[in-house]
Scaffold this motif. Sequence first.
Motif, PDB file in Angstrom:
ATOM      1  N   LEU A  53     -14.900 -47.883 -17.202  1.00  0.00           N
ATOM      2  CA  LEU A  53     -15.507 -46.566 -17.385  1.00  0.00           C
ATOM      3  C   LEU A  53     -16.859 -46.487 -16.682  1.00  0.00           C
ATOM      4  O   LEU A  53     -17.203 -45.459 -16.080  1.00  0.00           O
ATOM      5  N   GLY A  54     -17.628 -47.579 -16.753  1.00  0.00           N
ATOM      6  CA  GLY A  54     -18.906 -47.606 -16.039  1.00  0.00           C
ATOM      7  C   GLY A  54     -18.718 -47.447 -14.544  1.00  0.00           C
ATOM      8  O   GLY A  54     -19.432 -46.677 -13.885  1.00  0.00           O
ATOM      9  N   PHE A  55     -17.735 -48.181 -13.977  1.00  0.00           N
ATOM     10  CA  PHE A  55     -17.421 -48.036 -12.554  1.00  0.00           C
ATOM     11  C   PHE A  55     -17.024 -46.606 -12.224  1.00  0.00           C
ATOM     12  O   PHE A  55     -17.424 -46.052 -11.200  1.00  0.00           O
ATOM     13  N   TYR A  56     -16.210 -46.020 -13.114  1.00  0.00           N
ATOM     14  CA  TYR A  56     -15.699 -44.686 -12.820  1.00  0.00           C
ATOM     15  C   TYR A  56     -16.807 -43.635 -12.871  1.00  0.00           C
ATOM     16  O   TYR A  56     -16.930 -42.801 -11.960  1.00  0.00           O
ATOM     17  N   LEU A  57     -17.617 -43.673 -13.920  1.00  0.00           N
ATOM     18  CA  LEU A  57     -18.649 -42.645 -14.087  1.00  0.00           C
ATOM     19  C   LEU A  57     -19.703 -42.702 -12.993  1.00  0.00           C
ATOM     20  O   LEU A  57     -20.211 -41.658 -12.562  1.00  0.00           O
TER      21      LEU A  57
END
Length: 444
Positions: free
Chosen positions: A109-113
């Motif tokens: 999720l961190g990578f995506y956001l």
Amino acid sequence: MNDFIAARSQMALSLGFHIVFSCIGMVMPFFMAVSHFIWLRTGNVMYKNVTRAWSKGVAIFFATGAVSGTVLSFELGLLWPEFMKHAGPIFGMPFSLEGTAFFIEAIALGFYLYGWDRFNKWFHWGTGVLVGVSGLVSGILVVAANAWMNSPAGFDYINGQYLNIHPIQAMFNDAWFSQALHMCIAAFAATGFAVAGVHALMILRGSHVQFHGKAFRIAAVFACVAALLQPLSGDISAKDVGRRQPAKLAAMEAHFKTEKRAPLIIGGIPDEKNKTVHFAIEIPGMLSFMAHDDFNAEVTGLDQIKPEDHPPVAVTHYAFQVMVGLGMLMLAISLLYFIAVWKKKQWLQKQWLLKLFVLATPAGFLAVEAGWTVTEVGRQPWIINGIMRTADAVTPMPGIVYSFYLFTAVYLSLAVIVTFMLYRQIRMVGKLYDLPAMPVPSSH
């Protein structure tokens, strides 16, 4: 309220809130990934806007789900120490694996956001898919642990001792598949109808119709497919419960008397004192067929269960009826939607169809709450079915009632804050993405 009831109430409250956040956290990333995929394939920037808007919602629910899930894990040890003393080494594996899945989800999720315009576009999309997959796996693992409480396995219980422990057998117990399947489909239906309902409402209000229309279609397809599949998983679950937990099935159906060609009871008011159900609709033989694939099969009633082992009949029966009733409502709306998609495309432009989705916005989550009530209350008085009673597992620590009041205030505050953040996010969609307003669908 005594401490035992307070402990059960606090656990029910925590689970009731967490299950909403966890369902959305499991499912919304897939909506987000589909929208993102369409944008990558078509270049239509509107789908990019939908994706980015949904990703903010995923972040909100991930944070609240992480907090509420952490509280639940602590409550298991604080409120039910005797249970965790014996059960922890047996069914701890799915919880430890769930922790791994959670960490993967958080990293993805961190990578995506923060990966927009920084990563390769397909790698970035893949991190979004990974958020959904790891969230789904996390949910399945937690359900497997709960299923173990309904179908204990992976150990020998000899003279009050838990011996010959096999964690893999405990994780893959007889109930895990049916419960996980039913829960996952329910999560897609509940989240899909909630998201589609919100976007349908914004379309009816004439707010950025093109944006909300594209978001509505993605959510509605997920919701309606899940609603059509849910009765099949429900049938699998009913047969599984009938085989392993006859007392729970009897409470679900308010089935007091063991008999062949047992009727399916729709509605009604259970009278536990006189062992009957008032004002119910009965379909002869249907319960026998649903439980055993035979209209003439014998179905165990509560008369064959020791009174001290009876679940609370009224609560279990009402919750089951609510779950099934709402499931049928979503099924009916789903059939109408797919008829519109395939045969009556003019219906897609009508307000009445959107209003049906708005009406069904809370239906899925109400059904999920009712279903978990059936699962947990229907297992009583056991915390480990047939092995350990719930009353024997509760903490001896006094003052639990005050903890219950405190947690109630905290969760209500959390619900208000999350609702405000989502409302603010929806209202800001037009400003964030500079979207034009569009005409409202016809009411005719």
